[in-house]
Design an enzyme around this catalytic site. Structure first.
Site, PDB file in Angstrom:
ATOM      1  N   CYS A  24     -29.055 -32.732  -3.967  1.00 36.55           N
ATOM      2  CA  CYS A  24     -29.993 -32.059  -3.060  1.00 36.55           C
ATOM      3  C   CYS A  24     -29.266 -30.840  -2.503  1.00 36.55           C
ATOM      4  O   CYS A  24     -28.425 -30.951  -1.620  1.00 36.55           O
ATOM      5  CB  CYS A  24     -30.455 -32.952  -1.930  1.00 36.55           C
TER       6      CYS A  24
ATOM      7  N   CYS B  22     -33.765 -29.929   4.960  1.00 35.01           N
ATOM      8  CA  CYS B  22     -34.252 -30.568   3.744  1.00 35.01           C
ATOM      9  C   CYS B  22     -35.675 -31.076   3.934  1.00 35.01           C
ATOM     10  O   CYS B  22     -36.087 -31.366   5.055  1.00 35.01           O
ATOM     11  CB  CYS B  22     -33.321 -31.736   3.419  1.00 35.01           C
TER      12      CYS B  22
ATOM     13  N   GLU C  79     -36.327 -30.413  -6.508  1.00 32.71           N
ATOM     14  CA  GLU C  79     -35.498 -29.695  -5.554  1.00 32.71           C
ATOM     15  C   GLU C  79     -34.531 -28.885  -6.404  1.00 32.71           C
ATOM     16  O   GLU C  79     -33.563 -29.423  -6.904  1.00 32.71           O
ATOM     17  CB  GLU C  79     -34.796 -30.733  -4.674  1.00 32.71           C
TER      18      GLU C  79
ATOM     19  N   CYS D  11     -29.873 -29.526   1.167  1.00 29.47           N
ATOM     20  CA  CYS D  11     -28.965 -30.208   2.090  1.00 29.47           C
ATOM     21  C   CYS D  11     -27.541 -29.689   1.974  1.00 29.47           C
ATOM     22  O   CYS D  11     -26.883 -29.416   2.967  1.00 29.47           O
ATOM     23  CB  CYS D  11     -28.891 -31.687   1.729  1.00 29.47           C
TER      24      CYS D  11
ATOM     25  N   HIS E 199     -30.751 -36.205   8.866  1.00 30.38           N
ATOM     26  CA  HIS E 199     -30.141 -35.132   9.667  1.00 30.38           C
ATOM     27  C   HIS E 199     -30.472 -35.317  11.145  1.00 30.38           C
ATOM     28  O   HIS E 199     -29.647 -35.028  12.015  1.00 30.38           O
ATOM     29  CB  HIS E 199     -30.601 -33.765   9.156  1.00 30.38           C
TER      30      HIS E 199
ATOM     31  N   SER F  56     -24.391 -34.078  -0.392  1.00 28.46           N
ATOM     32  CA  SER F  56     -24.410 -33.214  -1.587  1.00 28.46           C
ATOM     33  C   SER F  56     -23.412 -32.067  -1.465  1.00 28.46           C
ATOM     34  O   SER F  56     -23.080 -31.442  -2.483  1.00 28.46           O
ATOM     35  CB  SER F  56     -25.820 -32.695  -1.875  1.00 28.46           C
TER      36      SER F  56
ATOM     37  N   ARG G 221     -27.692 -40.235  -0.243  1.00 27.88           N
ATOM     38  CA  ARG G 221     -26.748 -39.641  -1.189  1.00 27.88           C
ATOM     39  C   ARG G 221     -25.306 -39.784  -0.747  1.00 27.88           C
ATOM     40  O   ARG G 221     -24.403 -39.268  -1.395  1.00 27.88           O
ATOM     41  CB  ARG G 221     -27.104 -38.169  -1.424  1.00 27.88           C
TER      42      ARG G 221
ATOM     43  N   CYS H 234     -34.497 -35.523   2.562  1.00 27.14           N
ATOM     44  CA  CYS H 234     -33.791 -36.460   3.452  1.00 27.14           C
ATOM     45  C   CYS H 234     -33.795 -35.914   4.872  1.00 27.14           C
ATOM     46  O   CYS H 234     -32.773 -35.552   5.426  1.00 27.14           O
ATOM     47  CB  CYS H 234     -32.372 -36.701   2.962  1.00 27.14           C
TER      48      CYS H 234
HETATM   49 NI1  NFC Z   1     -31.703 -33.282   1.030  1.00 29.60          NI
HETATM   50 FE1  NFC Z   1     -29.479 -35.196   1.836  1.00 29.60          FE
HETATM   51  C1  NFC Z   1     -28.098 -34.708   0.825  1.00 29.60           C
HETATM   52  C2  NFC Z   1     -29.278 -36.972   1.528  1.00 29.60           C
HETATM   53  O1  NFC Z   1     -27.148 -34.742   0.300  1.00 29.60           O
HETATM   54  N1  NFC Z   1     -29.191 -38.029   1.283  1.00 29.60           N
HETATM   55  O2  NFC Z   1     -27.707 -35.728   4.119  1.00 29.60           O
HETATM   56  C3  NFC Z   1     -28.439 -35.299   3.377  1.00 29.60           C
HETATM   57  O3  NFC Z   1     -30.952 -34.848   0.707  1.00 29.60           O
HETATM   58  O4  NFC Z   1     -31.489 -35.464  -0.098  1.00 29.60           O
END
Ligand code: NFC
Length: 544
Positions: A538, A60, A13, A541, A67, A494, A471, A63
């Site tokens: 990520c 994303c 990513e 995201c 969401h 992120s 994350r 992940c």
């Molecule tokens: Ni895309 Fe996500 C990012 C997570 O920070 N965990 O909430 C979203 O990703 O990997």
């Protein structure tokens, strides 16, 4: 003084650019720049609130589930909708299995090769490798035959010049410290991990209908129905298969990933001293076990200035302090103005200027809690669970502290983040099975409700959906007006961690964590990779 630019720095990513200045073999300054924006928050305006969860999963490809969950919780919070227990347990299992998959991939495929030297594994003695592996775990896959087969495969790749995605690694770097045998063990498990992350994905897909991008949510519950007479989307055979998959991944996490992690951490104890950066932390409670999101299996908390003893626990998802004090600033982000706005009033108006290190230099906004930058992720959740006396987390943390000869405060570090992610995976693997037991018991008690049917009413409503993603803390904020989305903002893990400087010029967590890192060879800045990858960035995201 040397200036190093890594772009992209992420594996798979890849839209994160990191710039560092190094002086006297140490990083003295850093900039984190997200290089891509898509504008999904803007696309959502005017659409149906009950459809938002499906759109936002497209933030994303890694992940996705998280969401969907945050979005549906935001609408449920806005409209004060309760979620039946069956739906909570089904969501919990998907959340936990998603985390298991995500943490396996992070450890082996996205970060291990910053610590493990693949080429050195060619020199290993497979018999000694098996002895080491068997001394730290009773996992049946740790045989001499298995390690020899992996080494032969690797030799054939190297001899044929076919190292593929591994060809440009920093092999032989002076900061690589593992013995050839431990390197071979980790490489063998890297390959095995590909199978086990797939099993965890499969588990989520059994409930979610599809993965990535689950299909089974509705406002007020889930569209998965479970029926013992084989006439619904799930039946007992599927649930038993689900249990089998989850037991297999649990064993992999607890008998392979976690022991490997401790072995690697033990060889790199100096990395418990680098990479702390921002030591303000936040985690929200997760795994609801009532219909109103007031009781949770894991707690949340806020730690300021690294003071773990002074943690402020976060009781539920209606926490006023978080709801009032989470904001986003755009002084150094490629959006109009330099304001700090609450997400319900948030704006996403692009204003690209190219990379200006003293001006705007990233698509990532800078979130703040009470005006301060905050680090989110497994360390925050592990600290909160430890402070709340969660027996499993206490056992894991106390065990590691004594086995590695470190202190609790050493969690504030690059290796601390890797350790906490592994400990979290350990806990998630068990929580998946606990939630399956609870689901089956609840169905057996006669509860047949999977959703509270919800019609979006006229009028204006505001909601926030909190979720503790792999994350870290994720929140989706929605304003609904006359059945349509009036405003939508996501403040993503992120986004918190990859943030540029805020209005006060304070560095974001990635940036701050790099300052003071050693740099053995400026042409191969392996140490920068180690610290940044420990957050598991990520950027799809972060910016969305
Ligand atoms: Ni895309 Fe996500 C990012 C997570 O920070 N965990 O909430 C979203 O990703 O990997």
């Amino acid at each position: 003084m040397s200036r190093i630019t890594l772009d992209p720095i992420t594996r798979i990513e890849g839209h994160l650019r990191i710039d560092v200045e190094a002086n006297g073999g140490k990083v003295t300054n850093a900039w984190s720049s997200a290089q891509m924006w898509r504008g999904i928050e803007v696309i959502l305006k005017g659409r149906a609130p009950e459809d938002a969860w499906s759109f936002v999963q497209r933030f994303c490809g890694v992940c996705t589930t998280v969401h969907a969950i945050s979005s549906i919780r935001a609408v449920e919070h806005a409209l004060d909708v309760e979620v039946p227990l069956n739906a909570q347990y089904i969501r919990n299992i998907m959340i936990a299995q998603h985390s298991v998959q995500d943490h396996i991939v992070h450890f082996y495929h996205l970060s291990a090769l910053d610590w493990v030297d693949i080429v050195s594994a060619l020199k290993a003695d497979p018999k000694k490798t098996a002895q080491i592996a068997q001394s730290i775990s009773d996992w049946p896959g740790n045989s001499e035959k298995e390690f020899k087969a992996v080494q032969d495969k690797l030799k054939a790749f190297v001899a044929g010049g076919k190292l593929g995605i591994f060809a440009t690694g920093y092999w032989g770097h002076p900061a690589m410290k593992l013995s050839p045998e431990v390197n071979l063990m980790a490489v063998a498990h890297y390959l095995k991990a590909l199978d086990y992350q797939r099993k965890a994905s499969q588990a989520t897909a059994i409930l979610g209908g599809k993965n990535p991008h689950i299909q089974n949510l509705v406002v007020g519950g889930v569209a998965t129905a479970i029926n013992t007479e084989n006439i619904a989307t799930l039946n007992m055979e599927r649930l038993i298969y689900l249990r089998t998959l989850m037991e297999e991944t649990r064993d992999f996490v607890q008998k392979v990933y976690y022991p490997d992690l401790l072995a690697i951490a033990g060889a790199y104890k100096d990395w418990f001293k680098y990479g702390a950066g921002v030591t303000n932390y936040m985690a929200v409670p997760e795994f609801p076990e009532d219909t109103k999101n007031t009781k949770f299996m894991l707690p949340g908390g806020v730690v300021m200035g690294g003071n773990i003893g002074g943690i402020r626990m976060v009781k539920d998802h209606r926490d006023d302090y978080l709801i009032k004090n989470i904001k986003e600033n755009v002084t150094h982000a490629w959006y109009e103005g330099n304001g700090t706005l609450h997400p319900w009033d948030g704006e996403t108006k692009p204003d690209y200027t190219d990379f200006k290190e003293n001006g705007k230099y990233s698509w990532c906004k800078a979130p703040t809690l009470d005006g301060k930058p905050v680090q989110v992720g497994p360390p925050a959740q592990i600290m909160a669970a430890y402070a709340a006396g969660n027996p499993k987390v206490k056992k894991l943390v106390d065990g590691a502290v004594s086995a590695l000869g470190i202190s609790l405060g050493d969690i504030h570090s690059t290796m601390g983040r890797l350790f906490c992610r592994g400990a979290r995976a350990h806990v998630m693997a068990d929580l998946s099975l606990d939630n399956l037991d609870k689901l089956i018991a609840n169905i057996a008690s006669g509860d047949q409700t999977y959703a509270n049917h919800t019609v979006i009413p006229k009028g204006e409503y505001r909601g926030v959906g909190f979720h503790e993603a792999p994350r870290g803390t994720l929140s989706h904020w929605i304003v609904i007006k006359n059945k349509k989305i009036e405003n939508y903002q996501a403040v993503v893990p992120s986004t918190w961690n990859a943030a540029p400087r805020n209005d006060k010029g304070e560095l974001g967590p990635y940036e701050a964590s790099l300052v003071g890192n050693p740099i053995a060879d400026a042409s191969k800045p392996l140490e920068v990779l180690r610290t940044i990858h420990s957050f598991d960035p990520c950027i799809a995201c972060a910016v969305h």
